[in-house]
Structure formats: C-alpha cells, structure tokens
Scaffold this motif. Structure first.
Motif, PDB file in Angstrom:
ATOM      1  N   GLU A   1      40.875  63.193 -37.669  1.00  0.00           N
ATOM      2  CA  GLU A   1      41.570  64.609 -37.457  1.00  0.00           C
ATOM      3  C   GLU A   1      41.041  65.773 -37.593  1.00  0.00           C
ATOM      4  O   GLU A   1      40.752  66.598 -37.331  1.00  0.00           O
ATOM      5  N   GLY A   2      40.332  65.625 -39.305  1.00  0.00           N
ATOM      6  CA  GLY A   2      39.632  66.857 -39.436  1.00  0.00           C
ATOM      7  C   GLY A   2      38.294  67.048 -38.997  1.00  0.00           C
ATOM      8  O   GLY A   2      37.870  68.166 -38.677  1.00  0.00           O
ATOM      9  N   THR A   3      37.446  65.818 -38.688  1.00  0.00           N
ATOM     10  CA  THR A   3      36.311  66.018 -37.791  1.00  0.00           C
ATOM     11  C   THR A   3      36.465  66.572 -36.588  1.00  0.00           C
ATOM     12  O   THR A   3      35.692  67.524 -35.764  1.00  0.00           O
ATOM     13  N   ALA A   4      37.536  66.167 -35.928  1.00  0.00           N
ATOM     14  CA  ALA A   4      37.992  66.633 -34.454  1.00  0.00           C
ATOM     15  C   ALA A   4      38.167  68.212 -34.490  1.00  0.00           C
ATOM     16  O   ALA A   4      37.639  69.077 -33.607  1.00  0.00           O
ATOM     17  N   LEU A   5      38.786  68.557 -35.464  1.00  0.00           N
ATOM     18  CA  LEU A   5      39.313  70.139 -35.693  1.00  0.00           C
ATOM     19  C   LEU A   5      37.827  70.835 -35.795  1.00  0.00           C
ATOM     20  O   LEU A   5      37.799  72.011 -35.581  1.00  0.00           O
ATOM     21  N   THR A   6      37.140  70.257 -36.792  1.00  0.00           N
ATOM     22  CA  THR A   6      35.684  70.904 -37.094  1.00  0.00           C
ATOM     23  C   THR A   6      34.828  71.091 -35.834  1.00  0.00           C
ATOM     24  O   THR A   6      34.411  72.192 -35.512  1.00  0.00           O
ATOM     25  N   ILE A   7      34.927  69.983 -35.007  1.00  0.00           N
ATOM     26  CA  ILE A   7      34.200  70.179 -33.852  1.00  0.00           C
ATOM     27  C   ILE A   7      34.444  71.273 -32.897  1.00  0.00           C
ATOM     28  O   ILE A   7      33.829  71.860 -32.129  1.00  0.00           O
TER      29      ILE A   7
ATOM     30  N   LEU B   1      39.926  53.181 -31.372  1.00  0.00           N
ATOM     31  CA  LEU B   1      41.282  54.255 -31.445  1.00  0.00           C
ATOM     32  C   LEU B   1      40.597  55.345 -31.362  1.00  0.00           C
ATOM     33  O   LEU B   1      39.575  55.897 -31.756  1.00  0.00           O
ATOM     34  N   THR B   2      41.316  56.257 -30.510  1.00  0.00           N
ATOM     35  CA  THR B   2      40.823  57.480 -29.781  1.00  0.00           C
ATOM     36  C   THR B   2      41.946  58.476 -30.197  1.00  0.00           C
ATOM     37  O   THR B   2      42.957  58.591 -29.932  1.00  0.00           O
ATOM     38  N   TYR B   3      41.238  59.633 -30.724  1.00  0.00           N
ATOM     39  CA  TYR B   3      41.959  60.853 -31.138  1.00  0.00           C
ATOM     40  C   TYR B   3      41.693  61.847 -30.425  1.00  0.00           C
ATOM     41  O   TYR B   3      40.259  62.126 -30.336  1.00  0.00           O
ATOM     42  N   ILE B   4      42.529  62.472 -29.403  1.00  0.00           N
ATOM     43  CA  ILE B   4      42.060  63.704 -28.790  1.00  0.00           C
ATOM     44  C   ILE B   4      42.790  64.767 -29.049  1.00  0.00           C
ATOM     45  O   ILE B   4      44.031  65.062 -29.140  1.00  0.00           O
ATOM     46  N   LEU B   5      42.010  65.923 -29.155  1.00  0.00           N
ATOM     47  CA  LEU B   5      42.520  67.052 -29.489  1.00  0.00           C
ATOM     48  C   LEU B   5      42.232  68.241 -28.702  1.00  0.00           C
ATOM     49  O   LEU B   5      40.841  68.406 -27.957  1.00  0.00           O
ATOM     50  N   LYS B   6      43.129  69.042 -28.128  1.00  0.00           N
ATOM     51  CA  LYS B   6      43.030  70.028 -27.089  1.00  0.00           C
ATOM     52  C   LYS B   6      42.101  71.207 -27.668  1.00  0.00           C
ATOM     53  O   LYS B   6      42.768  71.667 -28.941  1.00  0.00           O
ATOM     54  N   ILE B   7      41.212  71.898 -27.118  1.00  0.00           N
ATOM     55  CA  ILE B   7      40.661  73.011 -27.432  1.00  0.00           C
ATOM     56  C   ILE B   7      40.890  74.140 -26.419  1.00  0.00           C
ATOM     57  O   ILE B   7      40.929  74.004 -25.026  1.00  0.00           O
ATOM     58  N   TYR B   8      41.485  75.329 -27.244  1.00  0.00           N
ATOM     59  CA  TYR B   8      41.961  76.381 -26.466  1.00  0.00           C
ATOM     60  C   TYR B   8      40.726  77.442 -26.313  1.00  0.00           C
ATOM     61  O   TYR B   8      39.721  77.623 -27.241  1.00  0.00           O
ATOM     62  N   ASN B   9      40.779  78.221 -25.366  1.00  0.00           N
ATOM     63  CA  ASN B   9      39.782  79.132 -24.999  1.00  0.00           C
ATOM     64  C   ASN B   9      40.258  80.786 -25.588  1.00  0.00           C
ATOM     65  O   ASN B   9      41.438  80.541 -26.142  1.00  0.00           O
TER      66      ASN B   9
ATOM     67  N   THR C   1      46.627  61.124 -19.339  1.00  0.00           N
ATOM     68  CA  THR C   1      47.055  62.030 -18.262  1.00  0.00           C
ATOM     69  C   THR C   1      47.261  63.262 -19.277  1.00  0.00           C
ATOM     70  O   THR C   1      47.796  63.488 -20.273  1.00  0.00           O
ATOM     71  N   LEU C   2      46.918  64.543 -18.385  1.00  0.00           N
ATOM     72  CA  LEU C   2      46.814  65.903 -19.039  1.00  0.00           C
ATOM     73  C   LEU C   2      48.364  66.110 -19.394  1.00  0.00           C
ATOM     74  O   LEU C   2      48.628  66.962 -20.353  1.00  0.00           O
ATOM     75  N   SER C   3      49.491  65.547 -18.641  1.00  0.00           N
ATOM     76  CA  SER C   3      50.679  65.940 -18.949  1.00  0.00           C
ATOM     77  C   SER C   3      51.285  65.773 -20.381  1.00  0.00           C
ATOM     78  O   SER C   3      52.207  66.201 -20.799  1.00  0.00           O
ATOM     79  N   LEU C   4      50.654  64.754 -20.885  1.00  0.00           N
ATOM     80  CA  LEU C   4      50.841  64.219 -22.359  1.00  0.00           C
ATOM     81  C   LEU C   4      50.678  65.667 -23.290  1.00  0.00           C
ATOM     82  O   LEU C   4      51.254  65.404 -24.265  1.00  0.00           O
ATOM     83  N   PHE C   5      49.829  66.321 -22.896  1.00  0.00           N
ATOM     84  CA  PHE C   5      49.620  67.684 -23.738  1.00  0.00           C
ATOM     85  C   PHE C   5      50.311  68.710 -23.416  1.00  0.00           C
ATOM     86  O   PHE C   5      49.910  69.809 -23.986  1.00  0.00           O
ATOM     87  N   ASP C   6      51.386  68.706 -22.781  1.00  0.00           N
ATOM     88  CA  ASP C   6      52.327  69.699 -22.598  1.00  0.00           C
ATOM     89  C   ASP C   6      53.056  70.325 -23.746  1.00  0.00           C
ATOM     90  O   ASP C   6      53.381  71.527 -23.962  1.00  0.00           O
ATOM     91  N   LYS C   7      53.444  69.402 -24.703  1.00  0.00           N
ATOM     92  CA  LYS C   7      54.118  69.781 -26.019  1.00  0.00           C
ATOM     93  C   LYS C   7      53.416  69.555 -27.125  1.00  0.00           C
ATOM     94  O   LYS C   7      53.931  70.054 -28.067  1.00  0.00           O
ATOM     95  N   VAL C   8      52.432  68.714 -27.047  1.00  0.00           N
ATOM     96  CA  VAL C   8      51.675  68.544 -28.145  1.00  0.00           C
ATOM     97  C   VAL C   8      50.131  69.024 -27.829  1.00  0.00           C
ATOM     98  O   VAL C   8      49.528  69.104 -26.920  1.00  0.00           O
ATOM     99  N   ASP C   9      49.514  69.149 -29.190  1.00  0.00           N
ATOM    100  CA  ASP C   9      48.025  69.622 -28.983  1.00  0.00           C
ATOM    101  C   ASP C   9      47.028  68.582 -29.101  1.00  0.00           C
ATOM    102  O   ASP C   9      45.780  68.483 -28.820  1.00  0.00           O
TER     103      ASP C   9
END
Length: 555
Positions: free
Chosen positions: A64-70, A173-181, A145-153
């Motif tokens: 999770e920390g690596t994903a946040l760093t990226i 195991l895949t950890y997916i993190l949303k990136i904001y502009n 699906t993208l709908s899973l990220f409506d309430k979580v990041d």
C-alpha cells in the motif's frame, strides 16, 4: 425370569465390569488428553499465527505504501497530465521511461510481480507494442468495475491470475489505488500485483515457527472474504472447500474442529486486527493427534493385558467367593436324603459364616427334633400298649368280681355278693369306655355306689343323702368329680367323730342363673382346725356347672 448359575454370573460380572472400567478410563484419558493437547496446540499455534499475521500486515502495508509513493511521484503526475497533442514517438518515450521507473520497484521488492498504470490519456496508442510489455493500460482493462471506487479510494483484489502477463500461472493479489488529478477528478489507477507465492515463502520459510508439514492458511479481509490461499502440501481444490467454514467466523480468536470429505481438521483463527486482516489455519487431525493416538493405543494395550490378567483372577475370585455355596447345596441334598450330619466348615466372609452357622444350627435342631419325635412315637406306642392292657385288665377284673358275686350268692353270703356287685359296677362307671364327660345321673350313681360300699364297711354310722332335681341329671359333667369329695369327708372329716354320732354326707344341686348351676357336697365332719367361720366354710364344697348341655367345672 432367566436363571443363572452363581459362578458364571460372578465371572461374567467381574469381566464385564473390568471391560466397562477399561472403556471408561480409555475414553476419559483419550478425550481429556485430546482436549488439553488441542488447547495447548491451539494456543501455541495462535501465537504463531499472530506472528504470521503481523508479517502479512507488514507486507501488505508495504504494498500500500509503494502504491501511494507511485501515485504521488512527479513522474506519475507528468504521465497522467492531459497531453492531447503528443505523437506516437512521444508516447513510446513516455512508456519506456515509465517501464524503467516502475521496474526499479519490482527489482527492489521481488515480491511485487508487476506494477500497472490504468488511464485513458493514451488510449489511441495503447494497442501498439508487444502484449504484456506495456505498463500504461486503458481503464477498460482494469480487473474490477469502476463503480467499486465510488466510496473508496483503494481496494484489494483476491488472488487471481495476472492476465496482463503471458506464461504466468502464479496467482497474484492486486492492490488498486485511485489517482486524483489537480481538479479532484480521477486521473487513473495504479495497480500493484503481489505474488501470492511470496506470501507462502514468507510464512513457510525455515525461520518461521516450527509447524506441521500439512499446514494450510487462508488470508481473510474485513468481511471474512478469502484473499489468499497458502498451503504447504494441500491441493487447491481442498483449499477451496475450506472457504465454506470461514464465512461465519466470530471476530475473536479461537479454534474449532471441522470435518471435510470424511477427514477431520482443527481450524485455528486469529482475531481481526485494526487493519481488518486475519489468518485461518487448518491442521489435519491425524497428524495433529498422532501422539494422542499413540497414548490411546498404549492405554488400550495395557488394558488388554490387564483384561487377560483379569480373566484368571476373576475365575479364581468367583470360585473363592462362592466356595461355601456348593457345600451348602450338598448339605441340603444330604438333608433331603435323611442324613442330618451335614455340617459345613466356617468361612472367612462374615455373611457366609452367618449362613453356615445358621445351617449347622438348623441341622442340629432337625436332628434333635427327629430324635425327640422318635422318642415321643415310642412313648406313644408304649402308651397305646398300656391302654390296651388297661382295657384288658378291667375286663378281667369285672369277670372276677362277677364270679365272686355268683359264688357268694350260691353260698348264701349276701354281704360279699352285694359288695362284689357294687364294686364291679363302680369300676364300669369309672372307665365309661374312655369318655371324659358322663351324664350327671351316672356320676351320681358312681358316688352312690361308693357311699353304699362305705355304708357296708361302717354299718349304721354313715348316712348318704342326695337332693338333686331330675332336670339337672341330663347335663354332662367330668367323671369322678363327686367320689373324691365324699372319700375325703369320710377319711378326714369323720376321724374325730364321737361314739354314737353318725357321719352324714349330702349332695345337692342349685341353679345360679339360666346357664349355670352348682353341685354342693356337704358333711357334718370336724372340718379344719381354723376359726369357726372358716371351718364352716371349709365344710362345704361347691361345683359350678353350666347348664347349656356342655358342662364346665367352674370352682
């Protein structure tokens, strides 16, 4: 009711009781040892699982920390900026730079299988290039699906096969993190694929706490969903079956025995941590309870040996305990055959000893009673002979007196004839054919005959009178009750009679009530040497007789 012989019954009872005792002891030892062994193993394994849980959480936090760093790196921000006017060459340069930059993460952290960026900024060029080599992919290839990220990041995807990599069968195991502009919208997603085999190596390494070789682990998320399946030797199909027991787990740590396809397992589970991760471990009972089963087999072996020793001991005890019983039975058979000398020796058991004492006393009493009965029978026989003789002797006496009577009558001796006739008749009434009761008239005649004989002996010095109403003469009275009183009056009452004075005895009867009357024998003798009133009372004897036909002597 079915009857049993005592010795087989005691033998079977002793053997069955020992078998039951052996079964109870074996079951108690087995279950108690199993329970405490399970408790100790579970507590020890829980400590190990807690350590494994901390290791897994640390590894997942690293991802999770690596994903946040990226997602916050300047390179990633430059890639995700809106670049609508770039050409193919620029896209290839960006792709190469991103691949080189992200490869540093997979190189430093070998447990990371791959890192992927999902965005639609370069959708017109993303089909160019060899498959599996691109790290910048369109949102259409996002594994969820993208709908899973409506309430979580960010979300974790359970172990699956990475479809972006060719010839790669290892689950990840895949950890997916949303990136904001900059405008707060979604610029893209970063996905880090964690090699599931790296988790297995982490938990099953040689440095890990010693554990069974058939160890099977499940990694669960906050909703008890299976995220990863880690096993030393258990196949994936059975691991899938284990998931049925994890859906309803409580939040606290514990252990629970389960059964799957006829095989028994011990399920041990940790409590949910603050990060909502937990581990469930499945251990095969056969290997886990191998030592317990050895203890059970040893107890059964010892029990079998004890049982083999119990058989002769039970046979000896059964024979020893009932030893007096056959002797008592033989004694009863002797008594049935008429032998009363069947004495049994004393025994060391108190109850049997009392029984033997009672039996010996009974045989002694029976022997004594039979001897007494035999003696009584002999006496009875002798009495019967005596009765026969006494019946013969009076007849001889009657005949003799009759001969004397006729002889005296022939010779003209009327006094002797009179005495013989009266005496013969007196004897006949005394015997009365053996009867105890005779009519009062016969008893009066008997007294009268005795008085007449005494009058003959005393000449005119003795007078006998009767004052009896005829209504009393039909009642029965005990025979010879009047003559003794008359004889007593003559012998004792008239011993001091003066010369010229006549002795007088009178017999009378008086009614007392409807059912009784009394017979009074009175004389004018001297009486006893007491007071005058007492003398007068003693001079009269009374007999009270019932008047109902069944005569009873009252006084």
């Amino acid at each position: 009711m079915r009857q049993w012989r005592l010795k087989p019954f005691l033998f079977c009872s002793l053997v069955l009781s020992n078998i039951l005792f052996l079964i109870v002891i074996t079951v108690a030892i087995y279950f108690s040892v199993s329970y405490y062994f399970t408790k100790q193993i579970s507590e020890a394994r829980l400590q190990g699982l807690h350590s494994n849980q901390l290791q897994l959480i640390e590894r997942l936090k690293d991802i999770e920390g690596t994903a946040l760093t990226i997602s916050t790196h300047q390179t990633m921000k430059a890639v995700l900026e809106e670049n609508g006017g770039i050409d193919l060459y620029e896209y290839i340069v960006i792709q190469r730079n991103v691949n080189e930059w992200l490869s540093t993460f997979t190189f430093i952290k070998p447990f990371i299988s791959s890192v992927q960026i999902f965005t639609d900024q370069y959708v017109q060029y993303q089909r160019i290039g060899p498959a599996g080599k691109n790290t910048i992919l369109p949102l259409a290839k996002l594994p969820v699906t993208l709908s899973l990220f409506d309430k979580v990041d960010a979300i974790w995807i359970p172990a699956h096969r990475d479809g972006m990599l060719e010839n790669n069968e290892n689950p990840v195991l895949t950890y997916i993190l949303k990136i904001y502009n900059r405008k707060g919208g979604t610029a893209g997603f970063v996905a880090i694929n964690l090699d599931e085999s790296s988790l297995t190596r982490l938990l099953f390494s040689e440095n890990t706490l010693s554990s069974p070789t058939n160890r099977s682990l499940l990694l669960l998320d906050a909703g008890n969903q299976v995220m990863s399946r880690m096993s030393a030797q258990v196949n994936s199909q059975r691991m899938d079956s284990f998931q049925a027991y994890t859906a309803a787990l409580a939040s606290d740590a514990g252990f629970k025995p389960v059964e799957l396809d006829g095989n028994k397992y011990l399920m041990i589970f940790t409590s949910q941590s603050q990060e909502k991760w937990r581990i469930v471990e499945f251990l095969e009972s056969d290997e886990l309870y191998r030592d317990v089963n050895k203890i059970r087999n040893i107890v059964l072996l010892i029990g079998g040996i004890v049982l083999l020793c119990v058989l002769p001991v039970a046979s000896y005890l059964a024979s020893r305990m009932i030893r007096p019983v056959p002797l008592l039975l033989k004694g009863f058979q002797k008594i049935e055959n008429g032998n009363f000398d069947a004495n049994v020796e004393q025994y060391f058991i108190v109850e049997f000893n009392k029984l033997i004492t009672g039996f010996n006393y009974m045989t002694g009493r029976l022997k004594t009673m039979l001897e007494e009965l035999e003696q009584k029978n002999r006496l009875k026989h002798d009495l019967e002979l005596m009765v026969l003789q006494s019946q013969i002797n009076p007849h001889f006496l009657y005949n003799t007196l009759d001969m004397i009577n006729w002889a005296a009558a022939v010779k003209g001796n009327t006094e002797v004839s009179f005495m013989a006739a009266r005496l013969a008749k007196l004897f006949r009434i005394s015997l009365s054919g053996g009867s105890t009761f005779i009519p009062l008239k016969d008893e009066l005649e008997h007294a009268r005959l005795y008085a007449q004989i005494q009058q003959t002996r005393l000449a005119d010095r003795f007078v006998y009178n009767e004052h009896i109403d005829s209504s009393f003469k039909q009642y029965y009275v005990p025979k010879i009750i009047l003559q003794p009183f008359i004889e007593n009056a003559i012998i004792h009452g008239f011993s001091g009679l003066q010369e010229g004075q006549k002795a007088e005895v009178s017999v009378s009867a008086e009614r007392i009530d409807e059912n009784r009357f009394q017979i009074v024998i009175a004389d004018n003798g001297v009486g006893l040497k007491q007071s005058r009133d007492e003398s007068e009372r003693r001079k009269t004897s009374s007999l009270y007789v019932s008047g109902s036909g069944d005569t009873e002597l009252k006084t």
